[in-house]
Write a protein that holds these residues in place. Structure first.
Motif, PDB file in Angstrom:
ATOM      1  N   GLY A   1       0.827  -1.196   0.000  1.00  0.00           N
ATOM      2  CA  GLY A   1       0.000   0.000   0.000  1.00  0.00           C
ATOM      3  C   GLY A   1       0.857   1.240   0.000  1.00  0.00           C
ATOM      4  N   ALA A   2       0.620   2.169  -0.982  1.00  0.00           N
ATOM      5  CA  ALA A   2       1.415   3.389  -1.086  1.00  0.00           C
ATOM      6  C   ALA A   2       0.599   4.454  -1.804  1.00  0.00           C
ATOM      7  N   PRO A   3       0.887   5.743  -1.570  1.00  0.00           N
ATOM      8  CA  PRO A   3       0.168   6.794  -2.301  1.00  0.00           C
ATOM      9  C   PRO A   3       0.445   6.744  -3.801  1.00  0.00           C
ATOM     10  N   ALA A   4       1.656   6.346  -4.188  1.00  0.00           N
ATOM     11  CA  ALA A   4       2.029   6.220  -5.601  1.00  0.00           C
ATOM     12  C   ALA A   4       3.133   5.186  -5.715  1.00  0.00           C
ATOM     13  N   PHE A   5       3.283   4.639  -6.917  1.00  0.00           N
ATOM     14  CA  PHE A   5       4.285   3.594  -7.157  1.00  0.00           C
ATOM     15  C   PHE A   5       5.291   4.124  -8.166  1.00  0.00           C
ATOM     16  N   SER A   6       6.468   4.524  -7.674  1.00  0.00           N
ATOM     17  CA  SER A   6       7.519   5.041  -8.537  1.00  0.00           C
ATOM     18  C   SER A   6       8.207   3.888  -9.253  1.00  0.00           C
ATOM     19  N   PRO A   7       8.991   4.181 -10.290  1.00  0.00           N
ATOM     20  CA  PRO A   7       9.743   3.115 -10.948  1.00  0.00           C
ATOM     21  C   PRO A   7      10.651   2.350  -9.987  1.00  0.00           C
ATOM     22  N   ASP A   8      11.284   3.088  -9.047  1.00  0.00           N
ATOM     23  CA  ASP A   8      12.147   2.395  -8.083  1.00  0.00           C
ATOM     24  C   ASP A   8      11.335   1.456  -7.201  1.00  0.00           C
ATOM     25  N   THR A   9      10.162   1.909  -6.798  1.00  0.00           N
ATOM     26  CA  THR A   9       9.304   1.044  -5.981  1.00  0.00           C
ATOM     27  C   THR A   9       8.880  -0.192  -6.755  1.00  0.00           C
ATOM     28  N   ASN A  10       8.522   0.008  -8.014  1.00  0.00           N
ATOM     29  CA  ASN A  10       8.118  -1.140  -8.837  1.00  0.00           C
ATOM     30  C   ASN A  10       9.264  -2.121  -9.022  1.00  0.00           C
ATOM     31  N   THR A  11      10.484  -1.581  -9.205  1.00  0.00           N
ATOM     32  CA  THR A  11      11.641  -2.461  -9.337  1.00  0.00           C
ATOM     33  C   THR A  11      11.887  -3.233  -8.043  1.00  0.00           C
ATOM     34  N   ALA A  12      11.802  -2.527  -6.908  1.00  0.00           N
ATOM     35  CA  ALA A  12      12.006  -3.190  -5.619  1.00  0.00           C
ATOM     36  C   ALA A  12      10.965  -4.271  -5.384  1.00  0.00           C
ATOM     37  N   ILE A  13       9.715  -3.990  -5.766  1.00  0.00           N
ATOM     38  CA  ILE A  13       8.650  -5.000  -5.599  1.00  0.00           C
ATOM     39  C   ILE A  13       8.934  -6.220  -6.471  1.00  0.00           C
ATOM     40  N   ALA A  14       9.343  -5.966  -7.725  1.00  0.00           N
ATOM     41  CA  ALA A  14       9.617  -7.083  -8.630  1.00  0.00           C
ATOM     42  C   ALA A  14      10.728  -7.978  -8.086  1.00  0.00           C
ATOM     43  N   ARG A  15      11.811  -7.359  -7.610  1.00  0.00           N
ATOM     44  CA  ARG A  15      12.916  -8.148  -7.071  1.00  0.00           C
ATOM     45  C   ARG A  15      12.504  -8.851  -5.767  1.00  0.00           C
ATOM     46  N   THR A  16      11.721  -8.163  -4.946  1.00  0.00           N
ATOM     47  CA  THR A  16      11.264  -8.772  -3.694  1.00  0.00           C
ATOM     48  C   THR A  16      10.391  -9.976  -3.982  1.00  0.00           C
ATOM     49  N   LEU A  17       9.551  -9.894  -5.005  1.00  0.00           N
ATOM     50  CA  LEU A  17       8.717 -11.041  -5.381  1.00  0.00           C
ATOM     51  C   LEU A  17       9.574 -12.243  -5.747  1.00  0.00           C
ATOM     52  N   ASP A  18      10.675 -11.978  -6.476  1.00  0.00           N
ATOM     53  CA  ASP A  18      11.573 -13.090  -6.818  1.00  0.00           C
ATOM     54  C   ASP A  18      12.147 -13.738  -5.557  1.00  0.00           C
ATOM     55  N   LEU A  19      12.599 -12.884  -4.620  1.00  0.00           N
ATOM     56  CA  LEU A  19      13.195 -13.424  -3.396  1.00  0.00           C
ATOM     57  C   LEU A  19      12.153 -14.105  -2.519  1.00  0.00           C
TER      58      LEU A  19
END
Length: 633
Positions: A243-261
């Motif tokens: 949950g976040a007010p907006a999803f920046s490219p860095d946030t999206n990248t962090a989420i993608a990598r976190t999903l892998d881990l």
């Protein structure tokens, strides 16, 4: 990497020539490359760059030349073409049409080269800043990778993502397990989205985006977006909620990598749970094999062992080892034993006593390897002791266990901490055929029952004479109340008092003779136990068995006789001998070492806390046949 969207948001006059061109706003951008009319396109310089040409460039006025220019830019990987025009002017319609046909985004920019330079600098600065942020992200991700597979792996990943993205994060396990959240209270975000989380967990869809404003959000969360991501390919699968007010490219990248881990972590945890289930199943099978052998069910034990270690019990003989350690290291000792000798033996936690490991070495051929391996386990740490039996028939595993228990008594009082039972002559082996008739008559009330009831009572009685009721229940895999009822029923049928040590010793001898008594022909009229034991061979056995006690400096035989007369109560024995109870216990400990028997210093029928086999039965029978002792049956 910066994008066209980023560049058009800067105050340098860059904008899309057509509204439809904004669909290409996420094209990556690394800088600005001015292209004069005299310069050809350099493939190495225009890739991911905004190429700027002036509005008076002749290539913009000729369709063929414009086609060649755009084709070359497209092949070179240019991000877009920008036409530099004075304020208030637009690109020609045919230029926009040719750009659309080539799929090249077309933009306009002011005709001041200084603005181009500032735009280029801003893009380069953003590129470097994003590169640094990406490097930081990857460095932090590498730190998380070091903790993958650990018990706190998911919580670490959730806490890191929440901190990095400034978001509220939760991982929802399948099947309603406890969520992992960060920061505290982030789980409240899930309340409005429970239904969507359940759908995502069980369906093939990879992710979903929700606006909390449309879902009756919790207080203070109306301005947040919540995005749900399915973790892994299992069904049902865990779900990551952010949950976040907006999803920046860095946030999206962090989420993608976190999903892998998270996928790796959940797979590791699932594998660990599967391994633990398999370990427990194998442990249960090994213990079941031990319990079957201890109760004389050899065929069932062999059938069960084939599921775990095919052929390991296809033998006639075995040796039993008992390794005693501290309760706090019991699990690690079992693992050490499995690693040392598990491929050739049956290793099981003792069902009766939580500080013992039982190892059954089928023979021949495995005894030496088992002894060497278990010796190394004992030597590895203090407060470990090993008792080893002699070789016995597989059907006599319970007797081999008793031998190992007697050896363990000695091992606990010797510097080596290891002892092998010294085979002595068994009383049952030297009795003549009158003993068979006596044993058959003594057990007749049980032997005449139906097979299922008879075997249950006999197996329970045999263990109940050598173990406390609680320990016997654990060996049989049943409740202690069931054992108590069976013992009470057997005692009632046999008209025996199981609280009396002499009667327990006599019943134990009858049970040892049971197998041969059932096969032997009836040659004599039933006789009493006194007549059965009234032979020179038995008296010779008794003197040899008690012989080590005569070589001591203490009156050990007198102490044992008084102890039996007091039904194994130390205080009553001390009163009868006018000794201190501590002295009586000292005599008993010394006798234990000499005759390799555990001598329980209380009523062996109810001393549930005692961790070892009672060894008083042979003492009772040996003293009873000697005329110079006061013990009588």
């Amino acid at each position: 990497m910066p994008t066209l969207r980023f560049a058009t948001g800067l105050p340098h006059g860059l904008r899309f020539a057509e509204e439809a061109g904004k669909s290409d706003a996420d094209r990556p951008l690394r800088g600005v490359h001015p292209l004069s009319p005299d310069n050809a396109v350099d493939d190495g310089q225009v890739r991911h760059h905004l190429v700027v040409v002036r509005g008076c460039d002749p290539r913009l006025g000729e369709r063929d030349r414009l086609n060649r220019l755009l084709a070359r830019l497209t092949a070179a990987g240019a991000a877009a073409l920008a036409v530099a025009l004075p304020p208030g002017t637009e690109t020609e319609p045919f230029v926009r049409a040719v750009a659309r046909r080539h799929g090249m985004p077309l933009l306009t920019v002011g005709d001041d080269p200084a603005a181009w330079f500032h735009l280029h600098s801003a893009i380069v600065d953003e590129y470097h800043a994003r590169t640094l942020r990406t490097a930081t992200l990857h460095r932090q991700l590498l730190e998380q990778i070091h903790h993958l597979g650990g018990p706190e792996g998911i919580q670490r990943l959730v806490t890191w993502l929440a901190s990095f993205a400034g978001a509220q994060v939760a991982v929802v396990p399948p099947l309603g397990s406890t969520c992992t959240v960060a920061p505290a209270g982030a789980g409240l975000l899930l309340d409005p989205a429970r239904e969507k989380v359940a759908q995502l967990s069980s369906a093939g869809q990879g992710w979903a985006s929700l606006e909390l404003a449309d879902l009756d959000p919790p207080p203070g969360a109306a301005d947040l977006q919540i995005r749900l991501f399915r973790i892994g390919a299992d069904r049902p699968a865990p779900v990551l909620a952010v949950g976040a007010p907006a999803f920046s490219p860095d946030t999206n990248t962090a989420i993608a990598r976190t999903l892998d881990l998270l996928a790796v972590q959940t797979a590791a945890e699932s594998a660990a749970r599967g391994h633990e289930r398999l370990r427990r199943a194998e442990e249960s099978v090994r213990q079941a094999i031990l319990q079957l052998l201890m109760t004389g069910n050899v065929t069932e034990a062999q059938r069960t062992a084939r599921c775990l270690m095919p052929g390991i019990l296809d033998v006639d003989e075995c040796r039993v080892f008992i390794l005693k350690s501290r309760r706090t290291e019991h699990a690690s000792v079992i693992q050490d034993c499995l690693e040392a000798v598990g491929n050739t033996t049956i290793v099981s936690a003792c069902p009766a006593f939580s500080d013992q490991v039982v190892v059954i070495a089928p023979g021949p051929g495995t005894e030496c390897e088992a002894m060497d391996g278990l010796t190394a386990v004992v030597r590895a740490a203090p407060h470990r002791y090993l008792g080893a039996s002699t070789t016995r028939q597989l059907i006599d595993t319970a007797q081999a266990y008793g031998d190992a228990g007697r050896a363990l008594v000695v091992a606990q009082r010797t510097p080596t901490r290891i002892h092998q039972y010294t085979a002595d002559v068994q009383l049952a082996h030297i009795l003549d055929e009158r003993a068979d008739t006596w044993a058959r008559a003594r057990l007749a009330p049980l032997l005449g029952l139906s097979e299922s009831r008879r075997e249950h009572l006999l197996a329970t009685l045999r263990l109940g004479l050598d173990f406390t009721p609680a320990a016997a229940a654990r060996i049989l895999g049943t409740h202690r109340n069931t054992v108590a009822r069976r013992l009470s029923a057997a005692a009632g049928l046999l008209e025996a008092d199981l609280q009396d040590i002499t009667q327990r010793a006599v019943l134990g001898l009858a049970l040892e003779l049971r197998t041969r008594a059932e096969r032997a022909p009836v040659l004599h009229e039933p006789t009493g136990i006194a007549q059965v034991l009234d032979t020179d061979e038995v008296r010779c056995w008794a003197r040899e068995f008690l012989g080590p006690l005569n070589r001591g400096r203490r009156h050990l035989i007198d102490t044992l006789a008084a102890w039996i007369g007091a039904n194994t109560h130390v205080e009553a024995t001390a009163a009868a001998l006018d000794l201190n109870p501590a002295t009586v216990r000292s005599h008993l400990r010394h006798a234990e070492n000499l005759i390799q028997r555990r001598l329980v210093t209380g009523s062996s029928a109810d001393a549930d806390e005692d961790p070892d086999l009672p060894g008083a039965h042979d003492v009772v029978l040996a003293l009873a046949v000697l005329p110079e002792t006061p013990v009588r049956l």
